[in-house]
Write a protein that holds these residues in place. Structure first.
Motif, mmCIF file in Angstrom:
data_model
loop_
_atom_site.group_PDB
_atom_site.id
_atom_site.type_symbol
_atom_site.label_atom_id
_atom_site.label_comp_id
_atom_site.label_asym_id
_atom_site.label_seq_id
_atom_site.Cartn_x
_atom_site.Cartn_y
_atom_site.Cartn_z
ATOM 1 N N GLY A 15 0.819 -1.218 -0.079
ATOM 2 C CA GLY A 15 0.116 0.179 -0.163
ATOM 3 C C GLY A 15 0.660 1.272 0.003
ATOM 4 N N PHE A 16 0.214 2.327 -0.225
ATOM 5 C CA PHE A 16 0.875 3.582 -0.153
ATOM 6 C C PHE A 16 0.404 4.436 0.964
ATOM 7 N N SER A 17 1.350 5.181 1.660
ATOM 8 C CA SER A 17 0.979 5.858 2.895
ATOM 9 C C SER A 17 1.696 7.231 2.599
ATOM 10 N N GLY A 18 1.143 8.432 2.225
ATOM 11 C CA GLY A 18 1.855 9.821 2.236
ATOM 12 C C GLY A 18 3.173 9.676 1.257
ATOM 13 N N GLY A 19 3.057 8.781 0.139
ATOM 14 C CA GLY A 19 4.171 8.897 -0.796
ATOM 15 C C GLY A 19 5.073 7.717 -0.431
ATOM 16 N N ARG A 20 4.898 6.844 0.727
ATOM 17 C CA ARG A 20 5.719 5.795 0.845
ATOM 18 C C ARG A 20 5.047 4.671 0.683
ATOM 19 N N LEU A 21 5.878 3.584 0.088
ATOM 20 C CA LEU A 21 5.491 2.000 -0.287
ATOM 21 C C LEU A 21 5.550 1.383 1.010
ATOM 22 N N VAL A 22 4.561 1.159 1.462
ATOM 23 C CA VAL A 22 4.463 0.178 2.419
ATOM 24 C C VAL A 22 4.110 -1.433 2.388
ATOM 25 N N TRP A 23 5.060 -2.298 3.012
ATOM 26 C CA TRP A 23 4.891 -3.594 2.842
ATOM 27 C C TRP A 23 4.530 -4.103 4.271
ATOM 28 N N LEU A 78 -4.658 3.846 4.628
ATOM 29 C CA LEU A 78 -3.712 4.025 3.440
ATOM 30 C C LEU A 78 -4.282 4.667 2.055
ATOM 31 N N ASP A 79 -3.501 5.266 1.122
ATOM 32 C CA ASP A 79 -3.910 5.943 0.195
ATOM 33 C C ASP A 79 -4.184 5.055 -1.101
ATOM 34 N N GLN A 80 -3.861 3.831 -1.106
ATOM 35 C CA GLN A 80 -4.065 2.857 -2.149
ATOM 36 C C GLN A 80 -3.598 1.407 -1.560
ATOM 37 N N VAL A 81 -4.383 0.631 -1.559
ATOM 38 C CA VAL A 81 -3.987 -0.772 -1.197
ATOM 39 C C VAL A 81 -4.050 -1.786 -2.526
ATOM 40 N N LEU A 141 -1.563 6.579 -8.360
ATOM 41 C CA LEU A 141 -0.703 5.354 -7.720
ATOM 42 C C LEU A 141 -0.625 4.005 -8.517
ATOM 43 N N MET A 142 -1.850 3.680 -8.767
ATOM 44 C CA MET A 142 -2.086 2.306 -9.415
ATOM 45 C C MET A 142 -1.260 2.664 -10.991
ATOM 46 N N ALA A 143 -1.485 3.826 -11.485
ATOM 47 C CA ALA A 143 -0.627 3.923 -12.872
ATOM 48 C C ALA A 143 0.796 3.798 -12.599
ATOM 49 N N LEU A 144 1.225 4.432 -11.476
ATOM 50 C CA LEU A 144 2.659 4.490 -11.198
ATOM 51 C C LEU A 144 3.091 3.104 -10.900
#
Length: 251
Positions: A164-172, A206-209, A234-237
């Motif tokens: 997921g993304f949180s504030g521009g960070r990719l989180v695992w 999260l901004d996107q999961v 974010l999904m496009a990125l």
């Protein structure tokens, strides 16, 4: 196309494929496009490491490539390929080819299930528990199950990794898991990344999961019917990064 199988470079019938495929061992799954595979070295690394851990011997890469080429034949350029290393007196390399799979464009519906795999870092050939969990999730109207600990920490999906993304960070998730090949390729994305404990409630923040596996990258739209945030950029990125990785030739 019908599913094909090859053992150490020799095409075999379905009976031989199932006789070996159900044995003790491990495997990797890949999507072949124009006879190329993204992250081929990562697939070899996975097979090599698991073979040494389970069997105490290294991997014959020539046998792997030989079985992949045999199962593709001269006519298949696109396919879903699995490579198994299974024990039948000694380790054997088995490859199967089935129709190619593409990541669905619609967001996935997921549900948490309390279950943790034994030796989660190994992609195990006999996966009854995960297959059953995934089947039950689909019967209940979900696309995937999220595996959690008893106290709710998410590790992975039944056949996917979660991020997921949180504030521009990719989180695992910070939990025992199989680091999938697609996950490892996404870890090369040039954004800040971190691992941290994640529970189902945390996904709402999260901004996107998303989920990832050999099919590609899939957005998660809801968990147990609760809608999650969606960010098309974010999904496009993620998808542009993944789609931009060149495939390694099999020939």
């Amino acid at each position: 196309m019908t599913e094909r199988a090859a053992i150490e470079g020799r095409l075999v019938d379905a009976d031989a494929r199932f006789a070996l495929g159900a044995r003790y061992g491990h495997f990797t799954a890949m999507q072949v496009r124009d006879r190329r595979v993204r992250g081929l070295d990562l697939h070899f690394e996975r097979l090599e490491g698991a073979s040494r851990e389970l069997f105490g011997v290294g991997l014959d890469r020539a046998a792997v490539l030989g079985s992949i080429r045999a199962v593709l034949g001269d006519d298949l350029r696109d396919a879903s390929v699995r490579v198994y290393v299974v024990e039948s007196g000694r380790p054997h390399v088995l490859a199967t080819a089935a129709p190619p799979r593409q990541a669905p464009s619609r967001p996935f519906r997921v549900t948490p299930v309390v279950y943790q795999r034994y030796l989660p870092h190994i992609k195990q050939a006999a996966g009854f528990q995960q297959a059953h969990i995934g089947r039950r999730a689909r019967q209940e109207g979900f696309d995937e199950a999220l595996l959690t600990t008893g106290d709710g920490l998410i590790s992975e999906g039944s056949i996917t990794n979660l991020g997921g993304f949180s504030g521009g960070r990719l989180v695992w998730p910070d939990a025992p898991m199989l680091r999938g090949i697609t996950m490892r390729l996404l870890e090369r994305l040039d954004v800040p990344q971190e691992r941290r404990p994640l529970k189902v409630a945390d996904l709402l923040e999260l901004d996107q999961v998303f989920l990832s596996n050999s099919w590609g990258v899939m957005a998660v739209g809801s968990v147990d019917g609760v809608e999650l945030r969606q960010d098309d950029k974010l999904m496009a990125l993620l998808r542009e990064h993944y789609d931009g990785i060149p495939g390694d030739p099999l020939d």
